[in-house]
Scaffold this motif. Structure first.
Motif, short mmCIF file in Angstrom:
data_model
loop_
_atom_site.label_atom_id
_atom_site.label_comp_id
_atom_site.label_asym_id
_atom_site.label_seq_id
_atom_site.Cartn_x
_atom_site.Cartn_y
_atom_site.Cartn_z
N ARG A 1 33.53 -3.29 -23.90
CA ARG A 1 32.87 -3.14 -25.19
C ARG A 1 32.10 -4.40 -25.55
O ARG A 1 31.00 -4.33 -26.08
CB ARG A 1 33.88 -2.81 -26.29
CG ARG A 1 33.19 -2.23 -27.52
CD ARG A 1 34.15 -1.62 -28.48
NE ARG A 1 34.90 -2.67 -29.19
CZ ARG A 1 35.84 -2.44 -30.07
NH1 ARG A 1 36.18 -1.21 -30.35
NH2 ARG A 1 36.47 -3.42 -30.68
N GLY B 1 31.20 -6.90 -23.32
CA GLY B 1 30.35 -7.42 -22.24
C GLY B 1 31.06 -8.29 -21.22
O GLY B 1 30.50 -8.57 -20.15
N SER C 1 39.74 -8.07 -18.40
CA SER C 1 39.43 -9.18 -19.30
C SER C 1 40.34 -9.07 -20.52
O SER C 1 40.57 -7.96 -21.01
CB SER C 1 37.96 -9.04 -19.72
OG SER C 1 37.66 -9.90 -20.77
N ALA D 1 38.65 -14.02 -22.10
CA ALA D 1 37.43 -13.90 -22.90
C ALA D 1 37.49 -14.70 -24.19
O ALA D 1 36.47 -15.02 -24.78
CB ALA D 1 37.16 -12.43 -23.22
C1 LIG Z 1 42.55 -2.31 -29.60
C2 LIG Z 1 42.49 -3.59 -28.83
C3 LIG Z 1 43.59 -4.02 -28.13
C4 LIG Z 1 43.57 -5.23 -27.44
N1 LIG Z 1 44.66 -5.62 -26.74
C5 LIG Z 1 44.68 -6.82 -26.15
C6 LIG Z 1 45.84 -7.28 -25.46
O1 LIG Z 1 46.84 -6.57 -25.30
N2 LIG Z 1 45.80 -8.52 -24.94
C7 LIG Z 1 44.72 -9.35 -25.06
O2 LIG Z 1 44.77 -10.48 -24.63
N3 LIG Z 1 43.59 -8.92 -25.65
C8 LIG Z 1 43.54 -7.67 -26.19
N4 LIG Z 1 42.40 -7.23 -26.81
C9 LIG Z 1 41.18 -8.05 -26.69
C10 LIG Z 1 40.30 -7.53 -25.55
O3 LIG Z 1 41.06 -7.35 -24.36
C11 LIG Z 1 39.17 -8.50 -25.26
O4 LIG Z 1 38.37 -8.58 -26.39
C12 LIG Z 1 38.42 -8.01 -24.03
O5 LIG Z 1 38.80 -8.79 -22.96
C13 LIG Z 1 36.98 -8.03 -24.15
O6 LIG Z 1 36.45 -7.40 -23.01
P1 LIG Z 1 35.00 -6.77 -23.08
O7 LIG Z 1 34.08 -7.84 -23.55
O8 LIG Z 1 34.70 -6.35 -21.68
O9 LIG Z 1 35.07 -5.59 -24.02
C14 LIG Z 1 42.40 -6.02 -27.47
C15 LIG Z 1 41.27 -5.58 -28.17
C16 LIG Z 1 41.32 -4.37 -28.84
C17 LIG Z 1 40.08 -3.91 -29.61
#
Ligand SMILES: Cc1cc2nc3c(=O)[nH]c(=O)nc-3n(C[C@H](O)[C@H](O)[C@H](O)COP(=O)(O)O)c2cc1C
Length: 203
Positions: A15, A17, A117, A169
């Motif tokens: 979502r 990037g 990530s 990230a």
């Molecule tokens: C609903 C939700 C649940 C998440 N759960 C975790 C988690 O369990 N552990 C963590 O470190 N980050 C968690 N995150 C953060 C995302 O993993 C992080 O923003 C992601 O690595 C971004 O990847 P992207 O840029 O490819 O979307 C969560 C984010 C959302 C929206």
């Protein structure tokens, strides 16, 4: 396998990037091996009326995967942003449409790897990688991680695991993919391409 040129499917959900950036690094690693290419694809978001509301083509980035992209791949790198220590629902939704491939053994003996990530460094990278590995094992794929002969694995101060590439990230201030994380992503791509090539010559 199909008649078309062999390719490694790099399939991800992202979502913000970060996972998408990792996918491009994995594709770079695939490109190091001659005779095989990377096909980078994503999956649409899900919502209660998901199938009705998704546009055919995303506004930017990789196009959406079809089940046939998966059916005909020579190998697979599967990646997702972490959601509560698990793969994100859109990727699971896509996998849940692959029962036909499972029934027909379309992915049996093809190499596969997983990547993720997270927002926080200890937020469940390995746990998420394992959630993606499980359905691929049901499909009979040959799971590969990253060996410690990859120097970046012992050196990284951020993501990168023997279970597969990962990226920290960050939350307040997003971190770009580090050089070590990139090297680990590229190693997975190269490894999948090389394994797929070697396996196809032993058919
Ligand atoms: C609903 C939700 C649940 C998440 N759960 C975790 C988690 O369990 N552990 C963590 O470190 N980050 C968690 N995150 C953060 C995302 O993993 C992080 O923003 C992601 O690595 C971004 O990847 P992207 O840029 O490819 O979307 C969560 C984010 C959302 C929206």
């Amino acid at each position: 396998m199909s008649d078309e040129s062999p390719y490694i499917l790099v399939l991800y959900y992202s979502r913000g990037g970060h996972t998408a950036d990792m996918a491009m690094q994995i594709a770079r690693g695939v490109a190091r091996v001659t005779g095989i290419t990377a096909r980078v694809r994503t999956v649409p978001p899900v919502s209660p009326d998901t199938d009705a509301s998704v546009p055919a083509v995303p506004e930017e980035g990789a196009v959406y995967a079809t089940v046939d992209d998966l059916r005909h791949c020579a190998g697979l790198a599967l990646g997702s942003a972490t959601r509560f220590g698990n793969m994100a629902a859109p990727l699971k939704h896509f996998l849940d449409q692959t029962g036909d491939l499972w029934l027909n053994g379309a992915l049996v003996d093809k190499p596969a790897g997983v990547f993720t990530s997270t927002g926080s460094l200890h937020g469940g990278q390995e746990a998420t990688l394992l959630t993606m590995a499980v359905p691929l094992m049901h499909h009979g794929m040959l799971l590969t991680g990253i060996p410690y002969t990859e120097p970046a694995l012992g050196r990284t101060q951020a993501g990168g695991t023997p279970y597969g590439p990962s990226h920290w990230a960050g939350t307040d201030q997003p971190h770009p993919v580090t050089d070590d994380e990139k090297a680990i992503c590229q190693r997975l791509g190269e490894r999948l391409a090389s394994l797929a090539t070697r396996l196809s010559t032993t058919d």
